[in-house]
Design a protein around this motif. Sequence first.
Motif, PDB file in Angstrom:
ATOM      1  N   GLY A  54      22.495 -41.537  10.381  1.00  0.00           N
ATOM      2  CA  GLY A  54      23.672 -41.203  11.168  1.00  0.00           C
ATOM      3  C   GLY A  54      23.828 -39.699  11.289  1.00  0.00           C
ATOM      4  O   GLY A  54      23.382 -39.087  12.267  1.00  0.00           O
ATOM      5  N   GLU A  55      24.409 -39.091  10.276  1.00  0.00           N
ATOM      6  CA  GLU A  55      24.657 -37.645  10.301  1.00  0.00           C
ATOM      7  C   GLU A  55      23.360 -36.832  10.406  1.00  0.00           C
ATOM      8  O   GLU A  55      23.353 -35.747  10.988  1.00  0.00           O
ATOM      9  CB  GLU A  55      25.404 -37.235   9.030  1.00  0.00           C
ATOM     10  N   GLY A  56      22.279 -37.348   9.811  1.00  0.00           N
ATOM     11  CA  GLY A  56      21.036 -36.578   9.803  1.00  0.00           C
ATOM     12  C   GLY A  56      20.141 -36.786  10.999  1.00  0.00           C
ATOM     13  O   GLY A  56      19.074 -36.173  11.100  1.00  0.00           O
ATOM     14  N   ARG A  57      20.587 -37.620  11.952  1.00  0.00           N
ATOM     15  CA  ARG A  57      19.697 -37.981  13.059  1.00  0.00           C
ATOM     16  C   ARG A  57      19.410 -36.812  14.003  1.00  0.00           C
ATOM     17  O   ARG A  57      18.339 -36.744  14.616  1.00  0.00           O
ATOM     18  CB  ARG A  57      20.285 -39.146  13.834  1.00  0.00           C
ATOM     19  N   GLU A  58      20.350 -35.883  14.130  1.00  0.00           N
ATOM     20  CA  GLU A  58      20.139 -34.759  15.049  1.00  0.00           C
ATOM     21  C   GLU A  58      18.921 -33.938  14.642  1.00  0.00           C
ATOM     22  O   GLU A  58      18.097 -33.570  15.472  1.00  0.00           O
ATOM     23  CB  GLU A  58      21.385 -33.864  15.085  1.00  0.00           C
ATOM     24  N   GLY A  59      18.784 -33.665  13.340  1.00  0.00           N
ATOM     25  CA  GLY A  59      17.627 -32.902  12.866  1.00  0.00           C
ATOM     26  C   GLY A  59      16.329 -33.668  13.053  1.00  0.00           C
ATOM     27  O   GLY A  59      15.283 -33.079  13.379  1.00  0.00           O
ATOM     28  N   ILE A  60      16.384 -34.987  12.855  1.00  0.00           N
ATOM     29  CA  ILE A  60      15.192 -35.812  13.054  1.00  0.00           C
ATOM     30  C   ILE A  60      14.773 -35.784  14.515  1.00  0.00           C
ATOM     31  O   ILE A  60      13.585 -35.628  14.838  1.00  0.00           O
ATOM     32  CB  ILE A  60      15.460 -37.259  12.587  1.00  0.00           C
ATOM     33  N   ARG A  61      15.723 -35.932  15.415  1.00  0.00           N
ATOM     34  CA  ARG A  61      15.406 -35.946  16.844  1.00  0.00           C
ATOM     35  C   ARG A  61      14.849 -34.607  17.308  1.00  0.00           C
ATOM     36  O   ARG A  61      13.946 -34.555  18.151  1.00  0.00           O
ATOM     37  CB  ARG A  61      16.643 -36.330  17.638  1.00  0.00           C
ATOM     38  N   ALA A  62      15.375 -33.519  16.761  1.00  0.00           N
ATOM     39  CA  ALA A  62      14.864 -32.200  17.142  1.00  0.00           C
ATOM     40  C   ALA A  62      13.419 -32.031  16.695  1.00  0.00           C
ATOM     41  O   ALA A  62      12.569 -31.518  17.436  1.00  0.00           O
ATOM     42  CB  ALA A  62      15.743 -31.101  16.540  1.00  0.00           C
ATOM     43  N   ALA A  63      13.123 -32.464  15.478  1.00  0.00           N
ATOM     44  CA  ALA A  63      11.743 -32.378  14.983  1.00  0.00           C
ATOM     45  C   ALA A  63      10.826 -33.290  15.777  1.00  0.00           C
ATOM     46  O   ALA A  63       9.670 -32.933  16.082  1.00  0.00           O
ATOM     47  CB  ALA A  63      11.708 -32.743  13.499  1.00  0.00           C
ATOM     48  N   ALA A  64      11.313 -34.489  16.131  1.00  0.00           N
ATOM     49  CA  ALA A  64      10.511 -35.420  16.924  1.00  0.00           C
ATOM     50  C   ALA A  64      10.209 -34.834  18.308  1.00  0.00           C
ATOM     51  O   ALA A  64       9.090 -34.968  18.823  1.00  0.00           O
ATOM     52  CB  ALA A  64      11.237 -36.752  17.057  1.00  0.00           C
ATOM     53  N   ALA A  65      11.200 -34.189  18.904  1.00  0.00           N
ATOM     54  CA  ALA A  65      10.987 -33.565  20.210  1.00  0.00           C
ATOM     55  C   ALA A  65       9.936 -32.459  20.121  1.00  0.00           C
ATOM     56  O   ALA A  65       9.112 -32.288  21.036  1.00  0.00           O
ATOM     57  CB  ALA A  65      12.307 -33.003  20.742  1.00  0.00           C
ATOM     58  N   ALA A  66       9.957 -31.723  19.024  1.00  0.00           N
ATOM     59  CA  ALA A  66       8.956 -30.667  18.836  1.00  0.00           C
ATOM     60  C   ALA A  66       7.555 -31.254  18.712  1.00  0.00           C
ATOM     61  O   ALA A  66       6.587 -30.702  19.241  1.00  0.00           O
ATOM     62  CB  ALA A  66       9.299 -29.845  17.594  1.00  0.00           C
ATOM     63  N   LEU A  67       7.428 -32.398  18.024  1.00  0.00           N
ATOM     64  CA  LEU A  67       6.125 -33.051  17.914  1.00  0.00           C
ATOM     65  C   LEU A  67       5.656 -33.564  19.275  1.00  0.00           C
ATOM     66  O   LEU A  67       4.472 -33.454  19.615  1.00  0.00           O
ATOM     67  CB  LEU A  67       6.191 -34.200  16.912  1.00  0.00           C
TER      68      LEU A  67
ATOM     69  N   ILE B 247       1.719 -46.438  14.558  1.00  0.00           N
ATOM     70  CA  ILE B 247       2.629 -46.380  15.702  1.00  0.00           C
ATOM     71  C   ILE B 247       2.205 -45.324  16.721  1.00  0.00           C
ATOM     72  O   ILE B 247       2.138 -45.592  17.924  1.00  0.00           O
ATOM     73  CB  ILE B 247       4.072 -46.102  15.246  1.00  0.00           C
ATOM     74  N   ALA B 248       1.907 -44.109  16.251  1.00  0.00           N
ATOM     75  CA  ALA B 248       1.576 -43.012  17.165  1.00  0.00           C
ATOM     76  C   ALA B 248       0.082 -42.909  17.461  1.00  0.00           C
ATOM     77  O   ALA B 248      -0.312 -42.264  18.440  1.00  0.00           O
ATOM     78  CB  ALA B 248       2.082 -41.684  16.596  1.00  0.00           C
ATOM     79  N   GLY B 249      -0.741 -43.506  16.612  1.00  0.00           N
ATOM     80  CA  GLY B 249      -2.179 -43.401  16.807  1.00  0.00           C
ATOM     81  C   GLY B 249      -2.731 -42.022  16.509  1.00  0.00           C
ATOM     82  O   GLY B 249      -3.839 -41.681  16.933  1.00  0.00           O
ATOM     83  N   VAL B 250      -1.982 -41.231  15.751  1.00  0.00           N
ATOM     84  CA  VAL B 250      -2.401 -39.869  15.398  1.00  0.00           C
ATOM     85  C   VAL B 250      -2.814 -39.861  13.929  1.00  0.00           C
ATOM     86  O   VAL B 250      -2.039 -40.280  13.072  1.00  0.00           O
ATOM     87  CB  VAL B 250      -1.260 -38.856  15.633  1.00  0.00           C
ATOM     88  N   PRO B 251      -4.029 -39.392  13.626  1.00  0.00           N
ATOM     89  CA  PRO B 251      -4.468 -39.381  12.229  1.00  0.00           C
ATOM     90  C   PRO B 251      -3.672 -38.403  11.383  1.00  0.00           C
ATOM     91  O   PRO B 251      -3.224 -37.357  11.868  1.00  0.00           O
ATOM     92  CB  PRO B 251      -5.941 -38.961  12.315  1.00  0.00           C
ATOM     93  N   VAL B 252      -3.505 -38.765  10.115  1.00  0.00           N
ATOM     94  CA  VAL B 252      -2.736 -37.939   9.177  1.00  0.00           C
ATOM     95  C   VAL B 252      -3.587 -37.686   7.947  1.00  0.00           C
ATOM     96  O   VAL B 252      -4.205 -38.594   7.394  1.00  0.00           O
ATOM     97  CB  VAL B 252      -1.422 -38.649   8.765  1.00  0.00           C
TER      98      VAL B 252
ATOM     99  N   ASP C 143      11.364 -41.852  16.651  1.00  0.00           N
ATOM    100  CA  ASP C 143      11.930 -41.017  17.704  1.00  0.00           C
ATOM    101  C   ASP C 143      10.850 -40.289  18.496  1.00  0.00           C
ATOM    102  O   ASP C 143      10.972 -40.102  19.716  1.00  0.00           O
ATOM    103  CB  ASP C 143      12.912 -40.007  17.108  1.00  0.00           C
ATOM    104  N   TRP C 144       9.802 -39.865  17.830  1.00  0.00           N
ATOM    105  CA  TRP C 144       8.674 -39.187  18.483  1.00  0.00           C
ATOM    106  C   TRP C 144       8.032 -40.100  19.528  1.00  0.00           C
ATOM    107  O   TRP C 144       7.749 -39.697  20.648  1.00  0.00           O
ATOM    108  CB  TRP C 144       7.683 -38.775  17.398  1.00  0.00           C
ATOM    109  N   THR C 145       7.819 -41.355  19.165  1.00  0.00           N
ATOM    110  CA  THR C 145       7.110 -42.286  20.047  1.00  0.00           C
ATOM    111  C   THR C 145       8.033 -43.135  20.906  1.00  0.00           C
ATOM    112  O   THR C 145       7.581 -43.792  21.849  1.00  0.00           O
ATOM    113  CB  THR C 145       6.233 -43.232  19.218  1.00  0.00           C
ATOM    114  N   GLY C 146       9.325 -43.175  20.570  1.00  0.00           N
ATOM    115  CA  GLY C 146      10.253 -44.038  21.282  1.00  0.00           C
ATOM    116  C   GLY C 146      10.008 -45.510  21.011  1.00  0.00           C
ATOM    117  O   GLY C 146      10.275 -46.365  21.868  1.00  0.00           O
ATOM    118  N   ASP C 147       9.529 -45.845  19.817  1.00  0.00           N
ATOM    119  CA  ASP C 147       9.218 -47.229  19.475  1.00  0.00           C
ATOM    120  C   ASP C 147      10.511 -48.022  19.287  1.00  0.00           C
ATOM    121  O   ASP C 147      11.213 -47.868  18.287  1.00  0.00           O
ATOM    122  CB  ASP C 147       8.373 -47.273  18.206  1.00  0.00           C
ATOM    123  N   ALA C 148      10.806 -48.889  20.251  1.00  0.00           N
ATOM    124  CA  ALA C 148      12.092 -49.590  20.271  1.00  0.00           C
ATOM    125  C   ALA C 148      12.245 -50.534  19.080  1.00  0.00           C
ATOM    126  O   ALA C 148      13.332 -50.628  18.497  1.00  0.00           O
ATOM    127  CB  ALA C 148      12.242 -50.359  21.585  1.00  0.00           C
TER     128      ALA C 148
END
Length: 340
Positions: free
Chosen positions: A21-34, A64-69, A165-170
């Motif tokens: 809830g409260e922390g979602r803004e920071g998560i979304r900003a980081a996801a947008a950067a990715l 989910i993203a198909g990006v290796p880590v 949030d990065w991938t928009g996985d519903a």
Amino acid sequence: MQTHMKREIGEIPAAVARLLGEGREGIRAAAAALRAADPDVVVTIARGSSDHAATYFKYACELIAGVPVASIGPSIASIYGGGLRLGKAGAIGISQSGKSPDIVAMLASARASGACAIAVTNTAASPLAAAADHVVDIGAGTEQSVAATKTFATSAVAGLALVADWTGDAALLKALDALPEALEAAIGRDWGELVEATADSMSLFVLGRGPGLAIASEAALKFKETSGIHAEAYSTAEVLHGPSAIVGEGFPVLVLCGDDKARASILETAGRLGAQGARVFVTDPAPGTGIALPVARTGHPLLDPLALAVSFYGFIEALARRRGFDPDQPPHLRKVTATL
């Protein structure tokens, strides 16, 4: 008297709800950067329980993203003074305190090389946060027990939400909304039979596969630090390549099984170890030859292992006390570990 660890386990659902809830803004900003960076690879920088949260993120990102880590050694920067070519990468540093010099140095090095650098921490005003382009504050609140529980859970959820949030996985986004309720149910699962079975143990295996392997690693650490038991974590595939040779009559094995595509292979390995004489406990309602432990399913294969972690935490706190340990103050350990 209630331990800090038990109280903090009880706070996990609320902490996760607050993060989402409260922390979602920071998560979304980081996801947008990715999304903008469109990395070819993501590297993680962490130690201890935070590294297990990073492993959890690895499976979510790759599935989910198909990006290796890849997990990279912090000492590359802090001890050896080396740098890595990470110009087309994302870099995620995870640390509860955000103060460990080696984690900070490696994230700063990754950022300097051009990586999209993200800090996941419980201390937003920390050196790790200062070394990052974006900060995800897990907002777990004060954690007094040396054994991390709230901060592991919220770090892991932060990684899952970042991928969602990065991938928009519903499907993952919807499952995350219902996660606090599932974690509340997980707290109530009674693993008392496992407490009695391991009360006098000195060695055991914890097994998982895929995202569950991250939880197996976290569980093995908690056996060591809270209860003085030498526990080793393995993939249910890897354990058959040598380690299973030591499994004999009565050897305890905890098998973490979620409701995903690996379930059949996990149960097959559990059956093989049971046939060798192991006393096998399985987090599945139909474990075959093993002993079933009660579980709380989440409805999403990536989230089931996290619910298992919460149930495990309740068990290990009880086991520590049963064995005469104080789970809040493990010997030779302290809350913030600063390594170079």
